[in-house]
Design an enzyme around this catalytic site. Structure first.
Site, PDB file in Angstrom:
ATOM      1  N   ARG A   1       0.846  -1.203   0.000  1.00 55.02           N
ATOM      2  CA  ARG A   1       0.000   0.000   0.000  1.00 55.02           C
ATOM      3  C   ARG A   1       0.879   1.249   0.000  1.00 55.02           C
ATOM      4  NH1 ARG A   1      -5.331  -1.594   2.001  1.00 55.02           N
ATOM      5  NH2 ARG A   1      -5.531  -3.596   0.947  1.00 55.02           N
TER       6      ARG A   1
ATOM      7  N   GLU B   1       0.518   4.222   0.810  1.00 58.85           N
ATOM      8  CA  GLU B   1      -0.215   5.260   1.555  1.00 58.85           C
ATOM      9  C   GLU B   1       0.775   5.958   2.470  1.00 58.85           C
ATOM     10  OE1 GLU B   1      -2.952   2.999   3.861  1.00 58.85           O
ATOM     11  OE2 GLU B   1      -4.132   2.430   2.123  1.00 58.85           O
TER      12      GLU B   1
ATOM     13  N   ARG C   1      -1.056   1.850  12.920  1.00 58.98           N
ATOM     14  CA  ARG C   1      -1.597   0.609  12.375  1.00 58.98           C
ATOM     15  C   ARG C   1      -1.438   0.451  10.864  1.00 58.98           C
ATOM     16  NH1 ARG C   1      -8.101   1.192  12.981  1.00 58.98           N
ATOM     17  NH2 ARG C   1      -8.482   2.381  11.096  1.00 58.98           N
ATOM     18  N   HIS C   2      -0.700   1.365  10.235  1.00 60.69           N
ATOM     19  CA  HIS C   2      -0.494   1.254   8.795  1.00 60.69           C
ATOM     20  C   HIS C   2       0.956   0.941   8.445  1.00 60.69           C
ATOM     21  CE1 HIS C   2      -4.362   3.456   8.681  1.00 60.69           C
ATOM     22  NE2 HIS C   2      -4.532   2.712   7.603  1.00 60.69           N
TER      23      HIS C   2
ATOM     24  N   GLU D   1     -10.290  -2.040  12.935  1.00 59.08           N
ATOM     25  CA  GLU D   1     -10.619  -2.905  11.804  1.00 59.08           C
ATOM     26  C   GLU D   1      -9.506  -3.911  11.527  1.00 59.08           C
ATOM     27  OE1 GLU D   1     -11.159  -0.814   7.999  1.00 59.08           O
ATOM     28  OE2 GLU D   1     -10.365  -2.646   7.115  1.00 59.08           O
TER      29      GLU D   1
ATOM     30  N   SER E   1     -11.868  -6.388   5.962  1.00 58.09           N
ATOM     31  CA  SER E   1     -12.889  -5.806   5.115  1.00 58.09           C
ATOM     32  C   SER E   1     -13.340  -6.878   4.160  1.00 58.09           C
ATOM     33  CB  SER E   1     -12.289  -4.681   4.267  1.00 58.09           C
ATOM     34  OG  SER E   1     -12.639  -3.464   4.782  1.00 58.09           O
TER      35      SER E   1
ATOM     36  N   ARG F   1      -2.191  -6.698  12.121  1.00 54.05           N
ATOM     37  CA  ARG F   1      -3.235  -6.102  12.978  1.00 54.05           C
ATOM     38  C   ARG F   1      -3.833  -7.135  13.912  1.00 54.05           C
ATOM     39  NH1 ARG F   1      -6.617  -1.620   9.860  1.00 54.05           N
ATOM     40  NH2 ARG F   1      -4.841  -0.475   9.012  1.00 54.05           N
TER      41      ARG F   1
END
Ligand code: ATP
Length: 509
Positions: free
Chosen positions: A281, A283, A289-290, A432, A435, A483
């Protein structure tokens, strides 16, 4: 040259062959005498070492008064007069050892032992002695080793970039009494040393357990483990958070998830598939948490009557993982808990399932102002987790029927209310971890939704084409391994559960 010929083959070691020390040719490596044997079954050059190394974990009172060999690291060393106390460590196990001037050890030997740098690897020959008072600071509390011979197998440099005892100090304790704690960047910069701690060993053994339980549970349910490409031609989720890599004369992307491929396997009639693999990712999210690379635990399955069959299959898998961890990983859970205390993880059977609108209603009741079709922000997600815990006493639940607007293009709209969708997230301790959704299995509808999301149809042509020749109704989900481990253990940063984490600011080690 002899080094290349050393045989550590278990076949050789367990052959039970005894050699006449004086008549057999021999060579030495790192202080070990190897006798060369004739006629061994081993495919390596035949040999037999002069010692059997005992695991530290096996040093119990049953071994008392036996002369044994141990290979371990020098964890701590303290010289006092004519003796030197060592703690020898092997993974999470350690044992106290003593070298004292006497019949079996000279003054020089005590000095030699005292001068070996911490973290060096040594072989010691020692007498196992029962102790009267338990040694509380060691895992092997009932015995100590009285060393008679010591060899350095690998010398550590004298200055360590960080001290292991500082790395395992319980959260907050160091600051209060002025003792050093180690900040996360220093730990990660020197990750190999940080990984040697009992806490790190416990974390990564538990993580290995999560993967094992995931695989075992799904395999028992008839799922097939698949491998999907990580270099892809189109961003699976659309959007900008994709790494571009040069690919010969053109460019490609690193897969943001195995999404399109696991669905294509369903179109190829595999029915139930899962995969475990890296997910990328791009991002620029510098949060607790990323990560920019994490391990995805992905599931996809065809269902017969209702997409809730998919939810049930996934929640049951999670419950099997939680039970497996609770039943088989108590030592690890407690080891981590000594440094980072947290409440034991709670879950219900069957798993609690709430609808998105119910979650929004609970938040509104708690004073949150949010729209029906608004996505959950991270603070609201956490607040809802706390409200659910208070009301239902569970750390794990499913939120079903998300607004269609906040989900990816391949999500099946709710046939009864087009504002919503047959999609869900799963949460652990209010964050989360998964998903998922029922996916659109009709090429026409999929094309419309892709256009709605401004996705270049040309780039996902082979994906959409997979649905033109018949596809069963299906759904699935993607779980972040790090996670799950972080939240199960009640840790506060995903980097603690990633061996060599990748984030926007870290590409090494
Ligand atoms: P978030 O909203 O937390 O950024 P997401 O909605 O982007 O997550 P998905 O794309 O649905 O997440 O990915 C499925 C799962 O993968 C998430 O529930 C989470 O467990 C994990 N995950 C997603 N992004 C990351 C990340 N950057 N680092 C670690 N794990 C992640």
């Amino acid at each position: 040259m002899a080094e290349n010929k050393v045989c550590f083959s278990p076949a050789c070691l367990s052959s039970g062959m005894r050699n006449d020390r004086d008549s057999q040719p021999a060579f030495h490596v790192g202080g070990i005498r190897f006798s060369q044997m004739g006629g061994s079954q081993c495919s390596f050059p035949p040999c037999e070492p002069d010692r059997v190394l005992v695991r530290v974990q096996k040093l119990t009172p049953e071994k008392a008064d036996q002369l044994i060999w141990v290979r371990a690291r020098i964890h701590t060393s303290r010289a006092k007069g004519k003796q030197c106390f060592l703690v020898l460590r092997q993974q999470q196990f350690n044992v106290q050892a003593l070298v004292a001037v006497g019949e079996r050890a000279s003054k020089q030997m005590v000095k030699f032992a005292a001068n070996i740098n911490k973290e060096s690897i040594v072989d010691v020959e020692a007498m196992v002695r029962r102790v009267e008072q338990k040694i509380e600071s060691c895992s092997q509390q009932d015995v100590e080793l009285h060393i008679e011979r010591i060899f350095v197998i690998s010398q550590a440099e004298p200055r360590l970039p960080l001290q292991l005892e500082d790395c395992v100090r319980p959260e907050g304790e160091g600051d209060e009494d002025g003792r050093a704690t180690v900040n996360q960047d220093t730990r990660l910069d020197n990750r190999v040393i940080d990984l040697r701690t009992t806490t790190s060993h416990a974390i990564f053994r538990l993580q290995s357990g999560v993967c094992q339980l995931f695989r075992d549970t799904l395999t028992n349910k008839g799922f097939v483990e698949i491998q999907t490409p990580k270099i892809i031609s189109a961003a699976s989720e659309g959007g900008a958070n994709v790494f571009t890599v040069s690919y010969f004369k053109t460019s490609a992307y690193l897969a943001q998830s195995p999404q399109l491929y696991k669905q294509m396997c369903i179109c190829a009639d595999f029915d139930k598939v899962f995969c475990v693999g890296p997910v990328f990712r791009a991002e620029d999210s510098n949060t607790h948490r990323h990560l920019t690379e994490f391990v995805g635990l992905d599931i996809e399955l065809a269902f017969n009557y209702h997409y809730h069959e998919v939810i049930e299959s996934i929640t049951d898998t999670m419950v099997q993982i939680f039970k497996g961890l609770r039943d088989k990983f108590q030592t690890e859970i407690q080891t981590v808990g000594k440094q980072y205390s947290s409440e034991p993880f709670k879950f219900l059977e069957p798993t609690l399932r709430l609808e998105y609108t119910e979650g929004v209603a609970m938040l509104r009741e708690a004073g949150v102002d949010m729209g029906d079709e608004e996505d959950l922000s991270t603070p609201n997600e956490k607040l809802l987790g706390r409200l659910v815990k208070e009301k239902y006493d569970t750390d794990f639940y499913v939120l079903d029927k998300y607004p269609l607007a906040v989900r990816p293009f391949y999500t099946m709209p709710d046939p009864n209310d087009k504002k919503y969708s047959n999609s869900y997230d799963m949460f652990m301790r209010g964050e989360e971890i998964l998903s998922g959704a029922q996916r659109i299995h009709d090429a026409q509808l999929l094309t419309e939704r892709a256009i709605h999301h401004n996705i270049d149809l040309e780039k996902i042509k082979s994906y959409i084409d997979s649905f033109r020749y018949g596809a069963p109704p299906h759904g699935g989900g993607g779980i972040g391994l790090e996670r799950v481990c972080m939240l199960y253990l009640g840790l506060h940063n995903v980097r603690q559960v990633s061996m060599f984490p990748r984030d926007p600011k870290r590409l090494t080690p």
